[in-house]
Design an enzyme around this catalytic site. Sequence first.
Site, mmCIF file in Angstrom:
data_model
loop_
_atom_site.group_PDB
_atom_site.id
_atom_site.type_symbol
_atom_site.label_atom_id
_atom_site.label_comp_id
_atom_site.label_asym_id
_atom_site.label_seq_id
_atom_site.Cartn_x
_atom_site.Cartn_y
_atom_site.Cartn_z
ATOM 1 N N ASN A 21 -122.311 -16.617 31.600
ATOM 2 C CA ASN A 21 -121.490 -16.877 30.419
ATOM 3 C C ASN A 21 -121.593 -18.323 29.950
ATOM 4 O O ASN A 21 -120.628 -18.920 29.511
ATOM 5 C CB ASN A 21 -120.038 -16.475 30.656
ATOM 6 C CG ASN A 21 -119.188 -16.409 29.386
ATOM 7 O OD1 ASN A 21 -118.011 -16.715 29.430
ATOM 8 N ND2 ASN A 21 -119.755 -16.009 28.278
ATOM 9 N N CYS A 39 -123.499 -11.861 29.719
ATOM 10 C CA CYS A 39 -124.726 -12.281 30.393
ATOM 11 C C CYS A 39 -124.351 -12.631 31.829
ATOM 12 O O CYS A 39 -123.279 -12.258 32.301
ATOM 13 C CB CYS A 39 -125.425 -13.427 29.669
ATOM 14 S SG CYS A 39 -124.569 -15.018 29.662
ATOM 15 N N CYS A 64 -125.044 -19.351 28.493
ATOM 16 C CA CYS A 64 -126.218 -19.449 27.617
ATOM 17 C C CYS A 64 -126.225 -18.373 26.530
ATOM 18 O O CYS A 64 -125.895 -18.647 25.383
ATOM 19 C CB CYS A 64 -127.519 -19.351 28.427
ATOM 20 S SG CYS A 64 -127.784 -20.716 29.583
ATOM 21 N N ARG A 65 -126.586 -17.154 26.909
ATOM 22 C CA ARG A 65 -126.782 -16.088 25.927
ATOM 23 C C ARG A 65 -125.494 -15.541 25.343
ATOM 24 O O ARG A 65 -125.355 -15.419 24.115
ATOM 25 C CB ARG A 65 -127.592 -14.943 26.551
ATOM 26 C CG ARG A 65 -128.983 -15.375 26.966
ATOM 27 C CD ARG A 65 -129.666 -14.331 27.795
ATOM 28 N NE ARG A 65 -129.068 -14.302 29.139
ATOM 29 C CZ ARG A 65 -129.401 -13.433 30.078
ATOM 30 N NH1 ARG A 65 -130.292 -12.491 29.820
ATOM 31 N NH2 ARG A 65 -128.830 -13.478 31.273
ATOM 32 N N SER A 66 -124.552 -15.151 26.186
ATOM 33 C CA SER A 66 -123.338 -14.513 25.658
ATOM 34 C C SER A 66 -122.475 -15.460 24.822
ATOM 35 O O SER A 66 -121.920 -15.028 23.807
ATOM 36 C CB SER A 66 -122.534 -13.817 26.754
ATOM 37 O OG SER A 66 -122.184 -14.679 27.791
ATOM 38 N N ASP A 115 -133.217 -14.871 29.591
ATOM 39 C CA ASP A 115 -132.327 -15.957 29.989
ATOM 40 C C ASP A 115 -133.077 -17.284 29.825
ATOM 41 O O ASP A 115 -134.074 -17.520 30.506
ATOM 42 C CB ASP A 115 -131.910 -15.770 31.452
ATOM 43 C CG ASP A 115 -130.828 -16.745 31.891
ATOM 44 O OD1 ASP A 115 -130.557 -17.729 31.152
ATOM 45 O OD2 ASP A 115 -130.253 -16.525 32.974
#
Length: 165
Positions: free
Chosen positions: A13, A10, A15-17, A124
């Site tokens: 690095n 993401c 939140c999402r990943s 995001d």
Amino acid sequence: MKRISILFVCMGNICRSPLAEGIFSHLVTQAGLTGHFTIDSAGTGGWHEGDSPDQRSIATAKSHGIDISGQRARRIQSRDFKDFDLILAMDRENLAALGGSAPDEAEIRLFGDAALGTGEDIPDPYYGGPEGFELVYTRLLAGCSKLLETLVERASCSGNTSSVR
């Protein structure tokens, strides 16, 4: 089954990943396949290098029995393109950023295509509240579950995983 290496990417690095890495690692462990996968995450930007995931990502993962608090943000590096069999971008913006610096042979895909089959971007959640993180968790869990099932099925059918396409 040959070892498969997957990198979730993401922007920062945090939140999402990291959530995707944690969820996929958790599913792999539950399936008893830990020795068959290398799983990591990175960001296209380096603003948060060395930081823990966002506290809301940590809390969301924890509420589902997954601990991502030990992860540390890092920026994608050129060696990642050869070290990972599959690199999954969380959205089209990060997919474009990766594509601009990756060698032709790198296997870079949109998470929404490769894992969900929908072509969607994983939004995001950084500028929102906890509900956005829960929504992201739900989409990542669905995608990671399908991805693991697909990869195991392909490995079982072909006897190897030379290509994850």
